[in-house]
Design an enzyme around this catalytic site. Structure first.
Site, PDB file in Angstrom:
ATOM      1  N   CYS A  99     -14.137   5.402 -30.264  1.00 40.03           N
ATOM      2  CA  CYS A  99     -12.693   5.448 -30.521  1.00 40.03           C
ATOM      3  C   CYS A  99     -12.285   6.813 -31.056  1.00 40.03           C
ATOM      4  O   CYS A  99     -11.261   7.373 -30.644  1.00 40.03           O
ATOM      5  CB  CYS A  99     -12.299   4.353 -31.502  1.00 40.03           C
ATOM      6  SG  CYS A  99     -10.539   4.351 -31.928  1.00 40.03           S
ATOM      7  N   CYS A 195     -10.834  -3.810 -35.658  1.00 44.86           N
ATOM      8  CA  CYS A 195      -9.497  -4.394 -35.645  1.00 44.86           C
ATOM      9  C   CYS A 195      -9.371  -5.518 -34.633  1.00 44.86           C
ATOM     10  O   CYS A 195      -8.794  -6.559 -34.919  1.00 44.86           O
ATOM     11  CB  CYS A 195      -8.457  -3.311 -35.357  1.00 44.86           C
ATOM     12  SG  CYS A 195      -6.771  -3.951 -35.179  1.00 44.86           S
TER      13      CYS A 195
END
EC number: 2.8.1.13
Length: 379
Positions: A99, A195
């Site tokens: 990410c 998340c």
């Protein structure tokens, strides 16, 4: 409105809030940008909307412009699909590393430049310094929060365009600053985990994408112990979630995952955390990335981490012709896991790293042999 020179990645948390406040206090021309990297799947586990509101509130208090970008498509294509593929192949990936490389320091950086900025800033606990004619990635001052492990895939171009405004702070200092300056996120709980999984059971989440493939759980002597729902739901050293009840003629001690064999769909366990099947002194990686652009030498000594927040482990690194690494550790390592990140350090400087491919742990050698046989049959 003046064009911002720096775009701050606003996560809605206290770290990015203080990062923005510090830059704003230095009269830097800044703006905030909130990234949505995951589309809510209806389970209410990803608190993106709450985080966005907090980011808007902080930008309002600081008097800076707020921007929003949806990178959920890019995240799915460049991070999540790789995450699933790695689990399907029996490895344990680290999506935070990918990410950072693909979203925060690629798409976000590109967006900041489109907005007219020449630099970005984030709330990472790390530091950047320029000396000896290049940029260096250093650990954050707070070693318990240091995030250089997740940033080891950055290179000279990204570091030249990045600021880490809180890298010199301890977490306690940062919260005090946030409280003293009236930032509404000063007491907000730190985010943990991934998340898109949130507080959900990891296995149940993964089942949505990787259907169960039940098989046998065996001990090192190949004795059947129980059944598993799928080897890809487990990782080396794991103790929880095995659902192994009382086993005849075995003590009531906990069981640990010591290996998985995709070719036979067998999950191996042992009742000793210090099982020799979890020990290794050597690993081979995939081709490495170097923060400076090249390795320090063909062979060199340094320290390494094979998991986040692990203590530094002395090792000898040999760079192979294809760019992969052979790493020999001074001490025996516990549960070194293929798919995880090997990150190399020279003191406080992060040199770079690579994905762990294989180790000399006994069952990992067996897995590699079985995988090779399977590939030969398919060919």
């Amino acid at each position: 409105m003046n064009t911002p020179r720096i775009i701050v990645a606003m996560s809605g948390g206290v770290d990015s809030s203080v990062a923005a406040w510090r830059l704003n206090s230095q009269r830097e021309a800044i703006a905030g940008l909130f990234m949505r990297n995951w589309t809510d799947d209806g389970n209410g586990q990803c608190h993106a909307e709450e985080d966005r509101r907090d980011a808007v509130a902080v930008c309002g208090i600081l008097g800076i412009a707020f921007h929003f970008r949806d990178f959920s498509h890019e995240y799915w294509q460049e991070v999540f699909t790789h995450f699933l593929a790695e689990y399907a192949n029996g490895r344990t990936p680290n999506p935070d590393v990918l990410c950072n490389r693909e979203i925060k320091f690629k798409h976000f950086l590109e967006t900041a430049r489109e907005l007219g900025a020449d630099r970005i800033a984030t709330g990472h606990y790390a530091r950047i310094e320029h000396y000896r004619q290049r940029w260096h990635l250093l650990r954050g001052a707070d070693r318990s929060k240091d995030q250089s492990y997740f940033l080891h895939q950055l290179g000279q171009e990204q570091l030249a365009a990045t600021l880490f405004p809180i890298g010199d702070l301890e977490k306690q200092q940062l919260r005090q600053l946030a409280h003293q300056t009236g930032l509404p996120t000063h007491a907000k709980k730190d985010s943990t985990g991934i998340c898109f999984i949130g507080e959900r059971n990891f296995r149940e989440f993964l089942k949505q994408y990787l259907p169960a493939q039940p098989g046998e759980i065996r001990d090192p002597q190949e004795q059947r112990i129980a059944e598993h729902p799928g080897v890809f739901y487990f990782t080396l050293g794991q103790r929880q979630g095995l659902n192994i009840g009382g086993v005849r003629n075995r003590p009531p001690s906990p069981w640990y995952v010591i290996g998985k064999d995709l070719a036979t769909n067998v999950l191996y366990v042992d009742q000793h955390r210090d099982s020799p099947f979890l020990q290794s002194r050597w690993l081979r990686s995939e081709p490495a990335h170097w923060v400076s652009g090249s390795p320090p030498a063909p062979t060199f000594t340094c320290t390494a981490q094979t998991r986040y927040r692990q203590a530094d482990e002395p090792c000898k690194v040999t760079v192979r012709n294809d760019g992969s690494l052979d790493v020999d550790f001074t001490r025996t390592q516990w549960a070194v896991t293929p798919g995880q990140s090997l990150v190399l350090y020279d003191g406080n400087e992060c040199l770079g790293g690579a994905v762990i491919a294989t180790t000399d742990a006994p069952l990992e050698r067996k897995r590699a042999r079985n995988l090779s046989k399977t590939e030969n049959v398919l060919q």
